[in-house]
Design a protein around this motif. Structure first.
Motif, PDB file in Angstrom:
ATOM      1  N   ILE A  76      49.474 -59.451  21.301  1.00 61.60           N
ATOM      2  CA  ILE A  76      49.744 -58.189  21.983  1.00 61.60           C
ATOM      3  C   ILE A  76      48.471 -57.367  21.990  1.00 61.60           C
ATOM      4  O   ILE A  76      47.938 -57.009  20.933  1.00 61.60           O
ATOM      5  N   GLY A  77      47.976 -57.069  23.180  1.00 58.90           N
ATOM      6  CA  GLY A  77      46.746 -56.305  23.350  1.00 58.90           C
ATOM      7  C   GLY A  77      45.707 -57.103  24.108  1.00 58.90           C
ATOM      8  O   GLY A  77      45.233 -58.132  23.616  1.00 58.90           O
ATOM      9  N   GLY A  78      45.373 -56.647  25.312  1.00 61.68           N
ATOM     10  CA  GLY A  78      44.440 -57.368  26.160  1.00 61.68           C
ATOM     11  C   GLY A  78      43.052 -56.776  26.186  1.00 61.68           C
ATOM     12  O   GLY A  78      42.348 -56.903  27.191  1.00 61.68           O
ATOM     13  N   GLY A  79      42.630 -56.131  25.084  1.00 65.05           N
ATOM     14  CA  GLY A  79      41.247 -55.700  24.948  1.00 65.05           C
ATOM     15  C   GLY A  79      40.385 -56.855  24.471  1.00 65.05           C
ATOM     16  O   GLY A  79      40.807 -58.018  24.459  1.00 65.05           O
ATOM     17  N   ILE A  80      39.181 -56.554  24.020  1.00 62.82           N
ATOM     18  CA  ILE A  80      38.265 -57.617  23.631  1.00 62.82           C
ATOM     19  C   ILE A  80      38.787 -58.410  22.444  1.00 62.82           C
ATOM     20  O   ILE A  80      38.652 -59.645  22.401  1.00 62.82           O
ATOM     21  N   PHE A  81      39.419 -57.759  21.463  1.00 62.81           N
ATOM     22  CA  PHE A  81      39.905 -58.487  20.300  1.00 62.81           C
ATOM     23  C   PHE A  81      41.060 -59.406  20.673  1.00 62.81           C
ATOM     24  O   PHE A  81      41.045 -60.601  20.396  1.00 62.81           O
ATOM     25  N   GLY A  82      42.102 -58.853  21.306  1.00 65.28           N
ATOM     26  CA  GLY A  82      43.263 -59.669  21.644  1.00 65.28           C
ATOM     27  C   GLY A  82      42.930 -60.788  22.610  1.00 65.28           C
ATOM     28  O   GLY A  82      43.379 -61.930  22.439  1.00 65.28           O
ATOM     29  N   VAL A  96      50.198 -61.740  16.864  1.00 65.88           N
ATOM     30  CA  VAL A  96      48.978 -60.971  16.600  1.00 65.88           C
ATOM     31  C   VAL A  96      49.084 -59.634  17.311  1.00 65.88           C
ATOM     32  O   VAL A  96      49.237 -59.584  18.534  1.00 65.88           O
ATOM     33  N   TRP A  97      48.995 -58.548  16.545  1.00 62.35           N
ATOM     34  CA  TRP A  97      48.979 -57.203  17.106  1.00 62.35           C
ATOM     35  C   TRP A  97      47.534 -56.732  17.146  1.00 62.35           C
ATOM     36  O   TRP A  97      46.939 -56.440  16.120  1.00 62.35           O
ATOM     37  N   ALA A  98      46.958 -56.695  18.346  1.00 61.72           N
ATOM     38  CA  ALA A  98      45.560 -56.290  18.542  1.00 61.72           C
ATOM     39  C   ALA A  98      45.543 -55.175  19.578  1.00 61.72           C
ATOM     40  O   ALA A  98      44.983 -55.324  20.662  1.00 61.72           O
ATOM     41  N   CYS A  99      46.150 -54.054  19.221  1.00 62.65           N
ATOM     42  CA  CYS A  99      46.469 -52.994  20.191  1.00 62.65           C
ATOM     43  C   CYS A  99      45.500 -51.821  20.183  1.00 62.65           C
ATOM     44  O   CYS A  99      45.825 -50.741  20.711  1.00 62.65           O
ATOM     45  N   GLY A 100      44.343 -51.984  19.569  1.00 62.31           N
ATOM     46  CA  GLY A 100      43.348 -50.928  19.610  1.00 62.31           C
ATOM     47  C   GLY A 100      43.847 -49.612  19.049  1.00 62.31           C
ATOM     48  O   GLY A 100      44.365 -49.535  17.928  1.00 62.31           O
ATOM     49  N   ALA A 101      43.721 -48.552  19.835  1.00 65.24           N
ATOM     50  CA  ALA A 101      44.108 -47.215  19.382  1.00 65.24           C
ATOM     51  C   ALA A 101      45.607 -47.076  19.177  1.00 65.24           C
ATOM     52  O   ALA A 101      46.053 -46.127  18.525  1.00 65.24           O
ATOM     53  N   TRP A 102      46.393 -47.988  19.716  1.00 62.96           N
ATOM     54  CA  TRP A 102      47.850 -47.926  19.572  1.00 62.96           C
ATOM     55  C   TRP A 102      48.332 -48.630  18.304  1.00 62.96           C
ATOM     56  O   TRP A 102      49.493 -48.523  17.939  1.00 62.96           O
ATOM     57  N   LEU A 103      47.424 -49.331  17.612  1.00 67.84           N
ATOM     58  CA  LEU A 103      47.829 -50.108  16.439  1.00 67.84           C
ATOM     59  C   LEU A 103      48.343 -49.210  15.318  1.00 67.84           C
ATOM     60  O   LEU A 103      49.369 -49.498  14.693  1.00 67.84           O
ATOM     61  N   HIS A 110      53.153 -62.228  11.172  1.00 76.12           N
ATOM     62  CA  HIS A 110      52.630 -61.134  12.003  1.00 76.12           C
ATOM     63  C   HIS A 110      51.290 -60.695  11.430  1.00 76.12           C
ATOM     64  O   HIS A 110      51.184 -60.381  10.237  1.00 76.12           O
ATOM     65  N   TRP A 111      50.265 -60.635  12.275  1.00 73.53           N
ATOM     66  CA  TRP A 111      48.923 -60.241  11.853  1.00 73.53           C
ATOM     67  C   TRP A 111      48.490 -58.987  12.599  1.00 73.53           C
ATOM     68  O   TRP A 111      48.766 -58.837  13.801  1.00 73.53           O
ATOM     69  N   LEU A 112      47.799 -58.108  11.890  1.00 72.57           N
ATOM     70  CA  LEU A 112      47.227 -56.909  12.491  1.00 72.57           C
ATOM     71  C   LEU A 112      45.718 -57.122  12.620  1.00 72.57           C
ATOM     72  O   LEU A 112      45.041 -57.491  11.648  1.00 72.57           O
TER      73      LEU A 112
END
Length: 378
Positions: free
Chosen positions: A8-14, A190-197, A320-322
């Protein structure tokens, strides 16, 4: 059957993690509310710096160097133009112990780096002012990566590798994920939600979300093109690039602005911060000081108190990973970061304790600014 993952999260990390898992023949679903490379991501925008200096942080310097190889491979495979190796100069002023430590570290790793005199610095720039300069640390293979384009290209490669992209909302639900209201689960989430994490997991994370302004100035002709290196004034916490692509010469302060909500806060320039940048330019690059603003961007940074990343399993649901906390120094690692996290997720290597959950105290800066005192440990 291949292992399954939801990212979850389509930025550079996700996106880099999804791409790396898909390359290992995992069945991967990448989820983002608006799609990879969208305008509200911290990963959005025109460019991000590629640089290898991290003080004495040998591992991060090496990861950034491997990131360059990953970006080049992505360019070749996708026939995309993503990198501009303009070189990058750290301007040396006052106490330059961090920059000198970076120089030593890069030398030890065999990463190209040079120590320049003031005369050398003046040769690199159309104009540079200030009696406080004592030289520079120059990284000839550094430069910029075209950020939004790079994220979209990574997503496209992941999809060619079998990753499924879903554009829509996702929230945690028990041991799984609600994706557009439908309950889903996988071997790894994987939760890679940037500022929403931090908003999704406030009891687990210390994330400070702040507003960042970037100016693109209508520079004189001699500031245009890739012949002028990117630059960082670490002591002043300001960085910039020449006009690459006709958008304007980029300049930004890396000091934190006010707290920022990526959904509700106004994406407008801060007059005080703009004036601070102007004042800096009057001293350092006077021919840019009064240049008209051609373009501007406002984004958000999400950082931990010690500026180290979060790469950790949740206590209750260990699958589940942050993954986050990389604003200001994460983008350049790109594909290499994805490979590293994929190794952690698949058990190839153990999680690094410094990326674990829990309270953190402010530490040595990893960004392009000397002062991180604004980030508390509370």
């Amino acid at each position: 059957m291949p292992e399954t993952a939801i990212v979850i999260g389509g930025g550079i990390f996700g996106t880099s993690v999804a791409d790396a898992l898909a390359a290992r023949n995992w069945s991967v679903q990448l989820v983002d509310r608006q799609g990879p490379g969208n305008d509200v991501q911290a990963s959005a925008g025109l460019t991000r710096l590629i640089r290898y200096s991290h003080g004495e942080e040998t591992w991060l310097a090496d990861l950034a160097w491997r990131g360059l190889a990953g970006w080049r491979q992505l360019e070749d495979e996708m026939q995309a133009s993503l990198l501009e190796e303009t070189g990058l100069l750290w301007l040396l002023t006052e106490d330059a112990s961090w920059e000198h430590a970076s120089h030593r570290t890069l030398q030890e790793l065999g990463i190209p780096v040079e120590m320049l005199s003031v005369a050398d610095v003046r040769q690199l720039f159309p104009s540079v002012g200030g009696q406080d300069l004592s030289g520079g640390v120059y990284e000839p293979n550094a430069g910029v990566v075209r950020s939004s384009r790079a994220v979209r290209t990574l997503s496209q490669r992941a999809q060619l590798r079998g990753c499924e992209l879903f554009i829509g909302p996702a929230v945690p639900k028990d041991d799984g994920v609600l994706i557009a209201g439908e309950f889903c689960n996988a071997d790894i989430v994987v939760w890679a939600c940037g500022a929403w994490l931090g908003e999704l997991f406030p009891e687990l994370l210390q994330l400070r979300v702040t507003k960042q302004d970037t100016l693109y100035l209508n520079a004189p002709d001699y500031w245009r093109g890739t012949g002028i290196p990117a630059w960082i004034d670490f002591a002043a916490s300001v960085y910039g690039t020449a006009d690459i692509g006709g958008f304007g010469a980029k300049v930004a302060s890396d000091l934190e602005d006010e707290p920022f909500d990526p959904d509700t806060s106004q994406r407008v320039l801060s007059p005080a911060k703009t004036e601070r940048v102007r004042a800096y330019l009057r001293r350092r690059f006077p021919d840019l000081a009064d240049a008209a603003i051609k373009l501007w961007r406002v984004c958000q940074y999400a950082a931990t108190p010690d500026e180290q990343w979060v790469i950790a399993p949740m206590p209750e649901y260990r699958h589940h990973w942050l993954v986050g906390g990389g604003s200001g120094h994460g983008f350049k690692h790109g594909p290499a970061f994805g490979e590293y996290v994929a190794d952690v997720l698949t058990g190839v290597i153990a999680p690094d304790p410094r990326f674990a959950l829990g309270r953190r105290a402010a530490g040595s800066t990893l960004r392009t600014k000397r002062d991180i005192s604004a980030v508390s440990d509370g």
